[in-house]
Each structure stands twice: as structure tokens, then as C-alpha cells.
Scaffold this active site. Structure first.
Site, PDB file in Angstrom:
ATOM      1  CG  HIS A  14       1.089   5.342   4.111  1.00 48.41           C
ATOM      2  ND1 HIS A  14       0.380   5.271   5.293  1.00 48.41           N
ATOM      3  CD2 HIS A  14       1.792   4.183   4.039  1.00 48.41           C
ATOM      4  CE1 HIS A  14       0.648   4.115   5.902  1.00 48.41           C
ATOM      5  NE2 HIS A  14       1.511   3.439   5.158  1.00 48.41           N
ATOM      6  CG  HIS A  32      -0.251  -0.117   2.526  1.00 51.58           C
ATOM      7  ND1 HIS A  32       0.180  -1.327   3.023  1.00 51.58           N
ATOM      8  CD2 HIS A  32       0.093   0.801   3.451  1.00 51.58           C
ATOM      9  CE1 HIS A  32       0.763  -1.140   4.192  1.00 51.58           C
ATOM     10  NE2 HIS A  32       0.730   0.154   4.480  1.00 51.58           N
TER      11      HIS A  32
HETATM   12  P1  5GP Z   1       2.128   0.424   7.330  1.00 54.58           P
HETATM   13  O1  5GP Z   1       2.806   0.707   8.631  1.00 54.58           O
HETATM   14  O2  5GP Z   1       1.907  -1.054   7.115  1.00 54.58           O
HETATM   15  O3  5GP Z   1       2.767   1.106   6.165  1.00 54.58           O
HETATM   16  O4  5GP Z   1       0.716   1.121   7.429  1.00 54.58           O
HETATM   17  C1  5GP Z   1      -0.453   0.452   7.753  1.00 54.58           C
HETATM   18  C2  5GP Z   1      -1.503   1.516   7.953  1.00 54.58           C
HETATM   19  O5  5GP Z   1      -2.754   0.886   7.967  1.00 54.58           O
HETATM   20  C3  5GP Z   1      -1.357   2.279   9.264  1.00 54.58           C
HETATM   21  O6  5GP Z   1      -1.161   3.653   8.991  1.00 54.58           O
HETATM   22  C4  5GP Z   1      -2.652   1.997  10.002  1.00 54.58           C
HETATM   23  O7  5GP Z   1      -3.153   3.124  10.680  1.00 54.58           O
HETATM   24  C5  5GP Z   1      -3.567   1.539   8.896  1.00 54.58           C
HETATM   25  N1  5GP Z   1      -4.559   0.562   9.314  1.00 54.58           N
HETATM   26  C6  5GP Z   1      -4.350  -0.538  10.079  1.00 54.58           C
HETATM   27  N2  5GP Z   1      -5.491  -1.226  10.230  1.00 54.58           N
HETATM   28  C7  5GP Z   1      -6.430  -0.547   9.535  1.00 54.58           C
HETATM   29  C8  5GP Z   1      -7.823  -0.774   9.321  1.00 54.58           C
HETATM   30  O8  5GP Z   1      -8.428  -1.727   9.793  1.00 54.58           O
HETATM   31  N3  5GP Z   1      -8.477   0.147   8.573  1.00 54.58           N
HETATM   32  C9  5GP Z   1      -7.836   1.223   8.021  1.00 54.58           C
HETATM   33  N4  5GP Z   1      -8.585   2.057   7.297  1.00 54.58           N
HETATM   34  N5  5GP Z   1      -6.532   1.469   8.210  1.00 54.58           N
HETATM   35  C10 5GP Z   1      -5.834   0.583   8.960  1.00 54.58           C
END
Ligand code: 5GP
Ligand code: ZN
Length: 137
Positions: free
Chosen positions: A100, A98
Site C-alpha cells: 500500500h 501487495h
Molecule cells: P489488505 O487488507 O489485504 O492489505 O488490503 C486489501 C486492500 O484491497 C484494501 O485496502 C481494499 O480496500 C482493497 N480492495 C479490495 N477489493 C478491491 C477491489 O476490488 N479493487 C480495488 N481497487 N481494491 C480493492
């Protein structure tokens, strides 16, 4: 295999969706670092960019091109950080590729601290973004 983003894509877990195509979905991050913080991901599960298809990598950037201007308009931002945490060492918590989009506004300090808006606030932000996207078709 259990993947929270695959569950969201399947509609088993709710999200504040702002955009969806055949291959890509975008929804608000539940813990935004700024208003309008959006996650953009391929629907096909892959742990990281290179274990997915090149076509999906290209589709992610196409989606950014399409949706980022509407996000900025909807939240009144001036620019954005685009980010990807690739691997646990880089801070990847959800093992489904993903990007951001983190909107930024002149005069507002740029932090990466998570906030905890209410469901209603997230819903209002998502609605405003969808309305801007509709204007550009
Ligand atoms: P990563 O650290 O993997 O790049 O980012 C994962 C992101 O997913 C985090 O910013 C976190 O807040 C978001 N996230 C985690 N669980 C959920 C969820 O159930 N729904 C949504 N909309 N975002 C989530
Ligand atoms: Zn997944």
C-alpha cells in the site's frame, strides 16, 4: 483458486490502473485512506512476499521508486506511508501480495480509515497520476 487481484490483473474486474510493467501492476485502492492510495502488486499470484519470488519482491520496491514521486505530485502530498499486511493476523484481506502506498500531507490528520470516493473521483485521481508518470517517462 479465486483471487480478486488476479481477476483484476486478467482484466475481468475493472480497476483504476496507474502503472503496469511485465511483472508488476499498480492501481488505486477502492477504499483509500487518503487520496492516491495505491496498491502495488506482482502479477504472479503469491499469497505473501516470501512464497513469491525474490525477483518479484525486488520488482515491487523498484515500482515504488518509480511511481511514488508521481503519486505525491499528482495529489499534492508531502510524503507517504508504505504498508504491507502480511497474514490475516496483520489484517491482510486479499491473499495476493501487495504493498500500500498511502500519501500523506502536512496538516492533514494521518488516519487509516477507509473512504468511499466515487468512480469519477477515482478516475480523476488515476488520470492525474498517469499524467505525472508520463512526464518522467
Ligand atoms: P489488505 O487488507 O489485504 O492489505 O488490503 C486489501 C486492500 O484491497 C484494501 O485496502 C481494499 O480496500 C482493497 N480492495 C479490495 N477489493 C478491491 C477491489 O476490488 N479493487 C480495488 N481497487 N481494491 C480493492
Ligand atoms: Zn492472485
Amino acid at each position: 483458486m479465486s483471487c480478486i487481484f488476479c481477476s483484476i490483473i486478467a482484466g475481468e474486474i475493472p480497476c483504476h490502473k496507474i502503472y503496469e510493467s511485465e511483472f508488476v501492476i499498480a492501481f488505486l485502492d477502492i477504499g483509500p485512506v487518503s487520496t492516491g492510495h495505491t496498491l502495488v502488486l506482482p502479477k504472479a499470484h503469491a499469497e505473501n512476499l516470501e512464497t513469491g519470488s525474490l525477483a518479484d519482491a525486488e520488482r515491487l520496491m523498484s515500482a515504488i521508486y518509480t511511481i511514488a514521486p508521481s503519486i505525491l505530485k499528482a495529489v499534492g502530498a508531502d510524503g507517504y506511508n508504505l504498508g504491507m499486511n502480511h497474514g490475516e493476523c496483520a489484517g491482510q484481506d486479499v491473499m495476493h501480495t501487495h504493498l500500500h502506498i498511502m500519501p500523506r500531507t502536512n496538516g492533514i490528520p494521518r488516519t487509516f480509515t477507509k473512504t468511499h470516493p466515487s468512480k469519477e473521483e477515482l478516475a480523476a485521481t488515476a488520470e492525474a497520476i498517469r499524467a505525472e508518470l508520463q512526464k518522467v517517462g
